[in-house]
Design an enzyme around this catalytic site. Structure first.
Site, PDB file in Angstrom:
ATOM      1  N   HIS A  91       0.751  -0.932  -0.251  1.00 53.44           N
ATOM      2  CA  HIS A  91      -0.100  -0.157  -0.038  1.00 53.44           C
ATOM      3  C   HIS A  91       0.601   0.524  -0.197  1.00 53.44           C
ATOM      4  CE1 HIS A  91       0.541  -0.405   4.106  1.00 53.44           C
ATOM      5  NE2 HIS A  91       0.362   0.792   4.014  1.00 53.44           N
ATOM      6  N   ASP A 122       0.921  -7.665   1.544  1.00 55.91           N
ATOM      7  CA  ASP A 122       0.967  -5.687   1.812  1.00 55.91           C
ATOM      8  C   ASP A 122       2.623  -6.185   1.559  1.00 55.91           C
ATOM      9  OD1 ASP A 122       1.185  -3.782   2.045  1.00 55.91           O
ATOM     10  OD2 ASP A 122       0.355  -3.654   4.106  1.00 55.91           O
ATOM     11  N   SER A 205       4.434   4.779   9.512  1.00 54.78           N
ATOM     12  CA  SER A 205       6.032   2.829  10.067  1.00 54.78           C
ATOM     13  C   SER A 205       5.453   2.181   8.803  1.00 54.78           C
ATOM     14  CB  SER A 205       5.687   3.045  11.401  1.00 54.78           C
ATOM     15  OG  SER A 205       4.194   2.553  11.709  1.00 54.78           O
TER      16      SER A 205
END
Length: 1064
Positions: A91, A122, A205
């Site tokens: 993402h 991811d 983060s």
């Protein structure tokens, strides 16, 4: 429903993530054990790791798949120094177009390019040029997925909450957590376990390495749950596999980069890992459980269960939710990792699955599909909309087959039709749409301005199809349709025309309007006679008498109404309708106005407006309707007219926006109607004199949303109420120097129409005014109210349009017509009661003069401010009392307007007014210049780096301030995902310099930006509305954001889009 506390918390974005799923698992923290690592060990490990962690600044240039356009920051880390590879989250890499930079700990910034984003999990990779890092010594961070274990002490190193370097401590508590569910209509990982620790990571983060005391990455930070300070980490086994393919591909390169192919297989289905206790309730046989426990590794607690199957996928019709997976190709399989190994290595092969369904053993054969084949790598951009094949991610979320035409962003054309984001387009122009190719084929057959039906489905209401009307942009608000295709070699998305441009453009017939004898149009020197000729020759009523000289009896009007109703399709009025309602109903029209986001000029505060207008002129060649400027705010808009007299809807064009008064004139083409509809539509009769007085009876007539005429008899309570509307946070048109009419009753703040007498003659327009209510310094809300607008100003402009104005010509329905210019004094005034003016030093003599001039108002006009850059700016001051103009006393705004109009009627070319003012008790004589303004509004804007700039419009100038640095161009809006968004070049400020070159106007700004190259950093000097100067830098991106100009062409009456600077 989801838990709003579980999120992709590792990425800081301009938008808030929501719709998270609650984790119902019981989480038991492991017992605390003494760490084998010392503080010195951690210090050495972090000393090696921190230089290899980079801050990623990413800009998603377009909405795509699960992601919206926008700018964000995240984290990545070097996993291969020699080859220049950075690991981060999917993402962050984005599935669509992205522009990104990496900043090292020593503040070196380098461009990076996406080379791989996993379709499901991811993680993704950026590449960079290792030689670009010149001043930092760093090492790559090794990946050690096998080192992850419950109880392992870890550190998360990254850009947490926007900090450059943040180090968060934690302990791995679980290695088998379900993949977090973030959004029901966005990205979610699946078919994998996640790790969990109580490290409490926040925005920024994303992509941070989760390291052990030896400086090895054991997991990849992905998301968090703020309610419990839990962080979610992605295991690295599949990352290691993808990295090895990527490294081999780079090593095999010659001179030119080539795309990386990492084999990925799929069955288009989702598994969940459930415990044996739950699987028994699903019907698992005890003998099967015994076999599985015996064949599985020690500590196995469950099996894989089918959660969902994508329609039309390989597993559809073979597997169902609740099926328990026992064996694959004869081998007991209970782990996601083993299943993915078989899928990725078996693309195109057949897998034999043994399952149990409700206790019944079954065997099925399923073909493994190439996962990349259902991952979209191209999209269509048309009128700001982004449409691409439905991805596996969203097909799984919405339970639609992959590959359908999916709306990632509705843009303007689809938004105007009411098509939402995430819609699936099924039909356009009655042709089936099975994919993006079908859509492009249909669009290529449609011409500008065409209106066609579109059928779509939404995941929120999947069992019903919805049908809307889509209008192809008539004006060039956006670039022609472009087809973008992902280029994995360059990391960019290459654009090409989706539709070949037509070889022959449609011709436009133009006739010159003349005010002399033998005119071929409606503009003779004798306006009334010309209208009679129109009525005789064309058979179309144009009874818009300017001054009500033709009075009709009640019987005549009733006869007209009967004739009108003889036409099939004409609207029938109720039997108890008032005479005024019957007379005015053929002249009522409902406006629906849409403003393209690409040209939201002049501070317009919405994209969609409704309002009632009045037809004031109707002939065979031209119709004119008047409406308030809270309905038609700017000329750069699409206007549709729906008539009360006949069920017909046609487009209109803005031809005149009064620079002061709250009204606009819209032209429509009567020849676009069939003869029946054109015949029943009539112009209203304007009656500007005598002016309304307090206590007069009027009829308030308007239209409801379903085009039903409504009327109410009311009494005028105040015929000359002075408006006092404050400036909005974002300056936009506000009515000033206006007196309006107030009634004792009305239909609410959203009902507009007209005030008529008993015969249906227009005494005033009942128009809508926009205002902003401020609750605090940071909180405000838009409101609207309605008041009566006297028609004297409308009738004056209408007469000039009919007889020929003194301004530039405008093409209306193929005929060039000279338009009027309006002379105004660019000063904002407000009334003060004479009783209060006496305290400010106004003499008794002047009070007597002003009372004699106007015994009703008993007021004097004072200066609130001058428009910046006007001829009055340095002459009049705030608080000045205007006593007389050209030796004639003035008490109201109309007196000032009349004095300005007198200048135009004189034979001399004097443009000045002689004002008698009172300033601080002293009477002064001043000569103040006036200005001529047209009714075109803003007709030019430039889009540079995603920000829209224009010359300062009157609402900005009314603030009384323009930058000293040559005024500058005004930023009126910015686009998400643009360089302006990335670097903070937002609206409500002037650009006064570009690389040290002054930009006092649009021409100078265009010349300055034409010299800038792609990828060049530009130094911008700006001045905010509050007067605060600022200098910022911006990196130009001509690949996704070329510089273009939008300009209104009066020769064709079209808005044209011209490219000023783009990549060749």
């Amino acid at each position: 429903m989801g838990d709003p506390l579980e999120r992709l918390g590792s990425q800081a974005s301009m938008a808030t993530e929501s719709g998270m799923k609650e984790d119902l698992c019981l989480e038991i923290d492991p017992p605390l054990t003494e760490s084998v690592a010392t503080a010195e060990d951690w210090r050495r490990a972090l000393g090696k790791v921190v230089p290899a962690v980079v801050v990623l600044r990413t800009t998603a240039c377009r909405a795509f798949d699960t992601e919206s356009a926008g700018a964000s920051y995240a984290t990545g880390f070097i996993v291969d120094k020699r080859r220049g590879i950075i690991l981060t989250n999917r993402h962050v890499v984005k599935p669509g177009p992205v522009v990104a930079e990496a900043m090292f700990v020593n503040r070196e910034e380098i461009p990076i390019y996406p080379v791989y984003r996993d379709p499901v999990h991811d993680f993704g990779f950026f590449s960079y040029d290792p030689s670009a890092v010149q001043f930092l010594t760093y090492e790559e961070i090794p990946l050690a997925p096998e080192a992850a274990s419950v109880g392992l002490e870890i550190r998360v190193v990254g850009n947490d909450s926007g900090e450059k370097v943040s180090i968060l401590a934690g302990t791995l508590a679980r290695l088998d957590r379900d993949a977090p569910h973030y959004k029901k209509d966005g990205y979610n990982d699946f078919n994998t376990f996640y790790m969990q620790a109580a490290s409490g990571t926040k925005g920024g983060s994303s992509g941070s390495p989760v390291i052990d005391w030896q400086g090895r990455a054991v997991a990849l930070n992905a998301g968090s749950k703020s309610s419990s300070a839990s962080a979610f980490f992605l295991p690295l086994q599949r990352v290691v596999r993808a990295l090895s393919f990527l490294q081999k591909s780079i090593d095999s390169r010659t001179d030119k980069p080539k795309a990386v192919h990492i084999p990925r297989g799929t069955l288009q289905m989702t598994f969940l890992h459930k415990g044996f206790d739950e699987i028994r309730r699903l019907g698992l046989r005890s003998e099967t459980e015994q076999v599985v426990r015996h064949a599985s590794p020690t500590g196995e607690t469950g099996m894989l269960v089918v959660d969902s199957v994508v329609p039309s996928g390989p597993a559809d019709k073979h597997l169902e939710p609740g099926d328990v997976l026992v064996r694959v190709n004869g081998t007991v399989l209970t782990q996601f990792l083993n299943l993915e190994n078989l899928l990725d290595d078996g693309v195109g092969q057949i897998l034999e699955l043994e399952i149990e369904r409700g206790g019944q053993p079954l065997s099925v054969s399923v073909s493994v599909q190439d996962l990349h084949s259902i991952t979209p790598d191209h999209f269509l951009e048309v009128s700001g909309a982004v449409i691409h094949p439905l991805s596996y991610q969203q097909a799984r979320n919405f339970r639609f087959p992959c590959g359908l035409a999916y709306v990632a962003d509705p843009g303007y054309m689809l938004f105007r039709a009411g098509v939402p984001r995430h819609a699936i387009i099924k039909k356009v122009a009655n042709e089936d749409i099975s994919g993006l190719g079908d859509l492009v084929s249909v669009l290529s057959k449609l011409s500008r301005g065409a209106r066609v039906p579109l059928e779509y489905m939404s995941h929120n209401d999947r069992h019903r199809k919805k049908s809307v009307l889509v209008t192809i942009d008539r004006h060039e608000w956006y670039a022609p349709p472009q087809l973008y295709t992902r280029n994995d070699s360059s990391g960019l998305w290459d654009a090409k025309p989706a539709i070949e441009p037509a070889s022959v453009s449609p011709s436009i017939a133009i006739m010159e309007a003349s005010s002399g004898d033998g005119s071929q149009n409606d503009f003779g020197s004798e306006a009334k006679k010309q209208r009679v000729d129109d009525e005789t020759l064309d058979g179309i009523a144009s009874n818009g008498s300017l001054y009500g000289s033709e009075f009709k009896s009640d019987d005549a009007m009733a006869t007209d109404s009967t004739v009108l109703r003889d036409f099939e399709g004409a609207t029938a009025l109720p039997a108890n309708a008032s005479l005024a309602e019957r007379a005015i109903e053929p002249a009522l029209v409902m406006f629906e106005v849409h403003v393209p986001p690409s040209c939201s000029l002049d501070g317009v505060h919405s994209q969609h407006f409704f309002g009632t207008g009045i037809i004031i002129y109707h002939s065979s060649s031209m119709g004119l309707a008047v409406v308030d400027k809270n309905t038609v705010a700017i000329s750069a808009s699409d206007v549709m007219l729906s008539f009360a007299a006949f069920p017909v809807e046609i487009p209109g064009e803005v031809v005149f926006l009064h620079p002061v008064h709250n009204y606009a004139l819209i032209a429509y083409n009567p020849s676009a109607m069939d003869p029946a509809s054109a015949s029943v539509i009539r112009a209203a009769e304007l009656l500007p004199e005598p002016a309304l007085q307090r206590g007069d009876s009027v009829y308030l007539v308007g239209l409801s949303r379903n085009l039903q005429a409504t009327s109410r008899k009311s009494i005028v309570t105040n015929p000359c109420a002075a408006l006092n509307i404050g400036s909005a946070d974002s300056p936009r048109y506000r009515a000033t120097n206006m007196e309006v009419i107030e009634l004792d009753t009305d239909f609410g703040s959203s009902f507009s129409g007209a005030l008529t007498d008993e015969q249906g003659r227009i005494r005033a327009i009942w128009g809508s005014f926009s205002t902003q209510v401020k609750y605090s310094s940071t909180s405000s809300e838009d409101h609207q109210f309605v008041r009566g607008i006297p028609v004297y100003a409308i009738s004056q402009v209408l007469e000039k349009i009919i007889t020929g104005g003194n301004g530039p010509a405008l093409l209306i329905n193929g005929v060039k017509r000279p338009m009027p210019l309006v002379r105004i004094l660019e000063v904002e005034l407000y009334p003060t009661l004479l009783s209060k003016a006496r305290s400010f030093g106004l003499s008794d003599a002047w009070i007597q003069v002003l009372v004699k001039k106007d015994p009703v108002r008993r007021q004097v006009l004072r200066v609130k401010g001058c428009l910046a850059g006007s001829k009055a700016e340095n002459l009049l001051e705030q608080g000045d009392m205007v006593l007389a103009v050209n030796k004639m006393p003035v008490t109201c705004f109309n007196d000032i307007e009349a004095a300005c109009q007198t200048l135009d009627k004189g034979s001399h070319s004097d443009e000045n007014l002689n004002l008698t003012i009172l300033r601080q008790g002293q009477e002064l004589e001043l000569v103040v210049g006036t200005d001529k303004r047209d009714g075109n509004g803003t007709t030019r804007a430039i889009n540079w780096c995603g920000c829209v700039v224009q010359d300062p419009h009157p609402a900005v100038r009314a603030l009384g301030f323009l930058p000293e640095e040559g005024h500058g161009v005004y930023v009126t809006r910015w686009c998400h995902g643009s360089p302006a968004h990335r670097y903070g070049l937002y609206a409500l400020q002037w650009i006064v310099e570009v690389n040290g070159r002054k930009t006092p106007d649009l021409n100078a700004f265009a010349d300055a930006t034409k010299e800038l190259e792609h990828g060049q950093f530009v130094r911008i000097r700006t001045v905010h509305l509050n007067g605060k100067p600022r200098v910022l830098t911006l990196k130009q991106d001509l690949h996704y954001w070329p510089t273009w100009e939008l300009r209104f062409d009066p020769e064709t009456a079209l808005w044209r889009r011209n490219i000023l600077k783009a990549l060749q």
